[in-house]
Each structure stands twice: as C-alpha cells, then as structure tokens.
Design a protein around this motif. Structure first.
Motif, PDB file in Angstrom:
ATOM      1  N   TYR A  10      -3.080   5.930  -1.975  1.00 17.89           N
ATOM      2  CA  TYR A  10      -1.866   5.800  -1.182  1.00 17.89           C
ATOM      3  C   TYR A  10      -0.639   6.052  -2.058  1.00 17.89           C
ATOM      4  O   TYR A  10      -0.770   6.256  -3.270  1.00 17.89           O
ATOM      5  CB  TYR A  10      -1.805   4.431  -0.508  1.00 17.89           C
ATOM      6  CG  TYR A  10      -2.120   3.265  -1.416  1.00 17.89           C
ATOM      7  CD1 TYR A  10      -3.426   2.776  -1.521  1.00 17.89           C
ATOM      8  CD2 TYR A  10      -1.139   2.664  -2.187  1.00 17.89           C
ATOM      9  CE1 TYR A  10      -3.730   1.713  -2.361  1.00 17.89           C
ATOM     10  CE2 TYR A  10      -1.430   1.600  -3.023  1.00 17.89           C
ATOM     11  CZ  TYR A  10      -2.731   1.132  -3.112  1.00 17.89           C
ATOM     12  OH  TYR A  10      -3.033   0.095  -3.955  1.00 17.89           O
ATOM     13  N   GLN A  22       6.450   8.412  -3.257  1.00 24.02           N
ATOM     14  CA  GLN A  22       6.637   8.235  -1.810  1.00 24.02           C
ATOM     15  C   GLN A  22       7.310   9.454  -1.179  1.00 24.02           C
ATOM     16  O   GLN A  22       6.951   9.883  -0.093  1.00 24.02           O
ATOM     17  CB  GLN A  22       7.477   6.989  -1.535  1.00 24.02           C
ATOM     18  CG  GLN A  22       6.778   5.677  -1.833  1.00 24.02           C
ATOM     19  CD  GLN A  22       7.684   4.479  -1.569  1.00 24.02           C
ATOM     20  OE1 GLN A  22       8.803   4.623  -1.096  1.00 24.02           O
ATOM     21  NE2 GLN A  22       7.183   3.291  -1.892  1.00 24.02           N
ATOM     22  N   GLN A  82      -4.932   5.844  10.836  1.00 24.70           N
ATOM     23  CA  GLN A  82      -4.714   5.008   9.661  1.00 24.70           C
ATOM     24  C   GLN A  82      -5.296   5.684   8.431  1.00 24.70           C
ATOM     25  O   GLN A  82      -6.128   6.585   8.540  1.00 24.70           O
ATOM     26  CB  GLN A  82      -5.307   3.620   9.856  1.00 24.70           C
ATOM     27  CG  GLN A  82      -6.781   3.600  10.121  1.00 24.70           C
ATOM     28  CD  GLN A  82      -7.266   2.185  10.422  1.00 24.70           C
ATOM     29  OE1 GLN A  82      -6.485   1.236  10.440  1.00 24.70           O
ATOM     30  NE2 GLN A  82      -8.557   2.047  10.657  1.00 24.70           N
ATOM     31  N   LEU A  83      -4.845   5.219   7.302  1.00 24.58           N
ATOM     32  CA  LEU A  83      -5.303   5.805   6.048  1.00 24.58           C
ATOM     33  C   LEU A  83      -6.812   5.630   5.935  1.00 24.58           C
ATOM     34  O   LEU A  83      -7.363   4.566   6.255  1.00 24.58           O
ATOM     35  CB  LEU A  83      -4.604   5.116   4.872  1.00 24.58           C
ATOM     36  CG  LEU A  83      -4.602   5.882   3.548  1.00 24.58           C
ATOM     37  CD1 LEU A  83      -3.690   7.107   3.633  1.00 24.58           C
ATOM     38  CD2 LEU A  83      -4.166   4.977   2.412  1.00 24.58           C
ATOM     39  N   SER A 124       5.078   2.985   1.331  1.00 24.20           N
ATOM     40  CA  SER A 124       4.221   2.707   0.179  1.00 24.20           C
ATOM     41  C   SER A 124       2.758   3.066   0.460  1.00 24.20           C
ATOM     42  O   SER A 124       1.957   3.196  -0.457  1.00 24.20           O
ATOM     43  CB  SER A 124       4.332   1.235  -0.219  1.00 24.20           C
ATOM     44  OG  SER A 124       3.903   0.418   0.848  1.00 24.20           O
ATOM     45  N   VAL A 125       2.441   3.210   1.730  1.00 18.02           N
ATOM     46  CA  VAL A 125       1.072   3.625   2.080  1.00 18.02           C
ATOM     47  C   VAL A 125       1.047   5.121   2.393  1.00 18.02           C
ATOM     48  O   VAL A 125       0.279   5.882   1.800  1.00 18.02           O
ATOM     49  CB  VAL A 125       0.550   2.828   3.304  1.00 18.02           C
ATOM     50  CG1 VAL A 125      -0.846   3.336   3.710  1.00 18.02           C
ATOM     51  CG2 VAL A 125       0.526   1.350   3.006  1.00 18.02           C
ATOM     52  N   TYR A 126       1.882   5.512   3.322  1.00 16.43           N
ATOM     53  CA  TYR A 126       1.804   6.873   3.857  1.00 16.43           C
ATOM     54  C   TYR A 126       2.853   7.823   3.266  1.00 16.43           C
ATOM     55  O   TYR A 126       2.893   8.990   3.669  1.00 16.43           O
ATOM     56  CB  TYR A 126       2.013   6.835   5.372  1.00 16.43           C
ATOM     57  CG  TYR A 126       0.999   6.010   6.138  1.00 16.43           C
ATOM     58  CD1 TYR A 126      -0.296   6.478   6.333  1.00 16.43           C
ATOM     59  CD2 TYR A 126       1.338   4.762   6.679  1.00 16.43           C
ATOM     60  CE1 TYR A 126      -1.228   5.729   7.053  1.00 16.43           C
ATOM     61  CE2 TYR A 126       0.425   4.011   7.400  1.00 16.43           C
ATOM     62  CZ  TYR A 126      -0.855   4.495   7.588  1.00 16.43           C
ATOM     63  OH  TYR A 126      -1.761   3.764   8.304  1.00 16.43           O
ATOM     64  N   SER A 172       4.229   2.611   6.604  1.00 15.84           N
ATOM     65  CA  SER A 172       4.977   2.086   5.464  1.00 15.84           C
ATOM     66  C   SER A 172       5.037   3.198   4.421  1.00 15.84           C
ATOM     67  O   SER A 172       4.021   3.865   4.163  1.00 15.84           O
ATOM     68  CB  SER A 172       4.258   0.862   4.880  1.00 15.84           C
ATOM     69  OG  SER A 172       4.714   0.630   3.559  1.00 15.84           O
ATOM     70  N   SER A 232      -8.712   4.507  -3.605  1.00 13.90           N
ATOM     71  CA  SER A 232      -8.000   3.461  -2.871  1.00 13.90           C
ATOM     72  C   SER A 232      -6.979   2.745  -3.743  1.00 13.90           C
ATOM     73  O   SER A 232      -6.824   1.515  -3.671  1.00 13.90           O
ATOM     74  CB  SER A 232      -8.989   2.433  -2.294  1.00 13.90           C
ATOM     75  OG  SER A 232      -9.892   3.058  -1.429  1.00 13.90           O
TER      76      SER A 232
END
Lengths: 325, 192
Positions: A235, A243, A228-229, A306-308, A304, A187
């Motif tokens: 991430y 990214q 969702q993650l 930065s997440v996905y 986003s 995480s």
C-alpha cells in the motif's frame, strides 16, 4: 565503501512481483506468495515468445478499456518496454480469457499489456541481462513487474545498481519515460521491509516525477460495488511522495489465475500508452500526472491515501477534458 | 385543399422564366394560382441533429456532460412547399425551409425550386413528373473548446472529446452534410 556497494549490488536479487497459481480457483497462501516474491531467480536461457494479437475485451479488464477501444485508438505510437523474465525455466499457468496458457512471468505481463493497449509497440527486455534499457522514438513506458530485494537498512545511495536499473531510475528522474512499477506483494507500505528485506527499486523510484507505483485491488471498483486492496498488495503508506504517485487497479486473479501487483503494473502501462496515443505530443510526466490526477476514490472501500494513494486509475477520466464549452 | 396565395403576382416572373426554359406552352394561363402542397417541421437532417444529442461523458472530475445541451433547438426546421400552377398540366414547385440552430450545430435555411408537369396517356390515366432542387439547408456541426489540463486546450468535436482520438483527429468527424439536392418524382395513376 565502494567495494562494499558493488558486493551489495550483486547481492540484490530480482524478484518477480506476481503470485502465479496453476488453478484459477486455488486461493493463494500468504507464505507461499512471500516466498515466491523474495526468491532470487537468475537462471536464464534465451527465448522468443510472440506477442498475442487478441483484441477482445476480457472480463478481467475494467469497462473503461472497452470504452477506450470503441473509437479505435489502442496505444498506437507508444512503446511499452517490459523489463521482466523472458528466459528462466519458471513458468506457470493462467488464463487471460484466451485459453489456459503456461508461460514465463514476462510473457504473462507482456501479454497483459498488449491486451490492454493492442496497438502499442511492446518490447521485451530480459531483466537478467543487466544492460541499460534503451528508449524508443516517441512515448516510452517502462513496465517493472519486479523488485530488487536486499537486506533492509541500506540507503538507496549505497546500492551499486546495474546499468539496467540505473537507466530506469535515470529515466524516471528526468521524466523521459513513464515508469510503471509494481508496488510489491508483501502487504507493507511501498519501500517497507518484509522478512528483513526491502525492495530498493521501490525506494529508488520514490519522488521521481514519472514513476507510478501500482497496487492491486481484488476487483475493478465501481461506485455501486467498491473494491478493496488485494490482501497481498503493498500500500501507499505515510510518505506523501509515495501517496502522490501511487495508483491501484483491479487484478482479477479469481478470473485469470494470476495474482500479484505484477499484473497491476501492465494495466497502468497500457493506460499510459493509450493516453499517449491520444495526446501525441504529451510528455511522460504529463501522462503520469494525468493518470494520477484523474484517479477515482469513490470506487474504493474506505478510501485513504495511505492505503490507495491517489486512488483507482480511471482511463476514461484520464482521457476526458477538465472542462468543455 | 387549395388556397390562393396573396403573393400570386410576385411569382409570375419566375413562372414565366421556368416555362420558357422548359419549353412549355407559351399560352401561359392568365389565372395563376399558388397552393400549399405541404408544410411540416423536421427533416432527415433535423433528425440527424437530434441523434447527435444522444449520449454524453464524464469530465475528469466525474461531472456528467450531456450532449443534449448542445444539440437542442428551440425551433425545428420548418419546410413549406408550394405549387404555382402555370397551365392546366404544368406548375412550379417551390418552397423554403427555415433552418434551425442549436448551440453546436446549424441547419441553414433552404430554398426549393422545381416544376411539376403531367400528361394524360389515356382518358383515365395521368402520368406526372416533377423535379426539384434544393439550395442551402446543410447541417454543420460546430467544434467545442476542450481544456485537457496539462495537455492544453484544443478545438475538438464536442462528442468525441473524451474518446481516444487525438483532439485534432476528432475534428474530422464533425458532421457536415448537405440535404438531398435533387429530387425526381414520377407517378402514373390509372382510374378505373
């Protein structure tokens, strides 16, 4: 400094990036998962496990996969090399829809990749051997459902890589193979520290043109039911180089009993093989870019980068034309 | 219902030729009449072209491409069948199809030619036999140009461009069929 590097290289531990559980109904515990992913596992015995021939669409797969099979091309002509644990004593239960099985980590990831791309040639490379990974004729896809962990704070150049990882990093740098790397289960952002350790294989692959970091979604996303993650998944983070090479796919652990980005990477490996079976003269870099450029963002909760990263991989879009007339 | 064709004389030569080939009675009827047998729009190949219009797929950017735009025709293939009577029991069957065309397919115009003859095995029965041949009328699907970005631009089967087949392989599945070239018809009718 060279001597220190070598010692450091030895100290770096291979850690499989999965969260196996005996029961599909049993929810994982964060600490348990972290312990599993950071543990050194280097006990090896020889083993040969036949690959499975099942070619049925399973509920854990994206509907895209069924559509991809409909016309009969399933990865033919591509070679997926699974660099993984095929010899340790550690096994765990899971079910990819063909019955409960008790297998090693590599046997699971290999089975998953072979189910996504049934016509691809699947090779098994035990990651404990440390020897260089060889490439096959035609399109090569390397599946890395493991990480190389060591104490945080070193630079990649300080790592004394074994021939195995050196060859993999070289292939990713030169665009000779699609390298599908499990993002990790801490995480944190790819390459970030967790518990004082970092995955240096992640760090070494950042910026490499044919490397793809693969994070896990808790389900396959749709526009009506976005995903969702997964709570454990690493991430993309703030580094634009990550990214732009980060994808996510659904890992239906509640169906299979198999959690972790270890089971995300083989899906991308299978997708790459299928794309390669369509575009038979495509280079690994072209296939990598195709997967990255066609990822969907409308199937994700609060997308986003930065997440996905680039978003959820879409096999159907990766196979589709940009335009047609 | 029968109605006379205004082009009766134009078919006289063909009628003579056919009757000679068939060994029909040389005493050709002086009053040849041409009648409409059938006129209709559509055909099995026309239906097949309609079937190609089912479905579609997403392009890379998610925009939907419907096959309907490619396999839609403003004019449906019309077939006109006529019978030119030569004797009381013999006639020439002939006709034509207009063909049809959509953006990605074409049904060629067709011409049908054959004969019909009948005998009377008994006072209350008729045995009829006809044979017709069709020239043209084939359905041919046209390829598309698909741009796959870095992978290049290829001629592809429009319907399979988003599938797993390699672009070159999709061309094998372009529909290219001919209509039924020969049609044989035998009928026995008893009136009681």
């Amino acid at each position: 400094m060279k001597g220190n590097c070598w010692k450091f290289g030895l100290a770096a531990a291979m850690a499989i990036l999965s969260a196996p559980f005996a029961s599909a109904q049993q929810a994982p515990d964060a600490d348990e998962l972290a312990a599993l992913c950071h543990g050194a596992q280097s006990i090896c015995i020889s083993a040969t496990i036949p690959t499975i021939g099942t070619q049925a669409l399973q509920s854990w797969m994206s509907p895209d996969v069924g559509a991809a099979w409909a016309k009969g091309y399933k990865g033919k002509g591509a070679t997926i090399t699974m660099v993984d644990d095929f010899s340790s004593a550690t096994r765990f239960y899971g079910n990819f829809g063909i019955g409960l099985q008790y297998q090693r980590h590599g046997e699971w990831t290999r089975e998953e990749a072979s189910m996504i791309a049934p016509s691809a040639y699947i090779r098994s490379k035990d990651f404990t051997t440390g020897s260089a990974v060889s490439l096959a004729y035609g399109l090569n896809v390397l599946n890395l459902s493991y990480g190389m962990y060591a104490s945080q704070g070193y630079s990649v150049s300080q790592i004394g890589w074994a021939p195995e990882e050196s060859s993999i990093i070289s292939y990713a740098s030169r665009g000779l193979a699609v390298v599908s790397k499990a993002a990790g289960n801490d995480s944190v952002a790819v390459g970030g520290a967790a518990g004082g350790k970092q995955d240096y294989l992640d760090l070494a692959l950042i910026g490499k043109p044919s490397a793809i970091f693969v994070g896990a979604l808790s389900s396959n996303g749709t526009t009506s039911n976005p995903a969702q993650l997964a709570w454990y998944s690493n991430y993309a983070g703030s580094d634009p180089r990550v990214q732009s090479h980060f994808l996510v796919v659904g890992v239906a652990g509640d169906t299979t009993g198999l959690y972790g980005t270890s089971f995300a990477a083989p899906i991308i490996s299978g997708y790459a093989a299928i794309i390669g079976s369509k575009f038979t003269s495509a280079t690994p870099i072209q296939i990598t870019n195709d997967l990255l450029n066609t990822a969907r963002t409308d199937t994700l909760v609060n997308y986003s980068p930065s997440v996905y990263g680039k978003g959820e991989a879409s096999l159907s879009r990766a196979l589709a034309p940009v335009s047609i007339r | 219902m029968r109605e006379k064709s205004g082009k009766r004389g134009g078919f006289r030569t063909a009628a003579f030729l056919l009757s000679a080939v068939l060994g029909a009675c040389p005493a050709i009827a002086q009053e040849m009449t041409t009648s409409f047998v059938d006129i209709h729009q559509g055909s099995p190949l026309s239906d097949r072209a309609r079937a190609l219009a089912q479905g579609g797929y997403e392009l890379q950017n998610g925009s939907w491409v419907s096959f309907d735009q490619w396999y839609r025709a403003n004019w449906i293939d019309m077939h006109v069948d006529l019978l030119t009577q030569i004797t009381d029991d013999t006639g020439i069957l002939w006709g034509f199809g207009t063909g049809e065309e959509g953006e990605k397919y074409r049904i060629q115009p067709s011409f049908k030619f054959g004969f019909l003859t009948q005998t009377h095995p008994s006072a209350n029965s008729i045995l009829s036999f006809s044979l017709t041949s069709t020239i043209g009328g084939g359905l041919a699907e046209k390829p598309c140009q698909a741009d796959y970005g870095d992978f290049g631009t290829y001629a592809v089967n429009c319907r399979l461009a988003a599938g797993e087949l390699s672009p070159e392989q999709t061309l094998k599945y372009l529909v290219n069929v001919r209509p039924e070239s020969m049609h044989l018809w035998l009928n026995y009718r008893v009136t009681f």
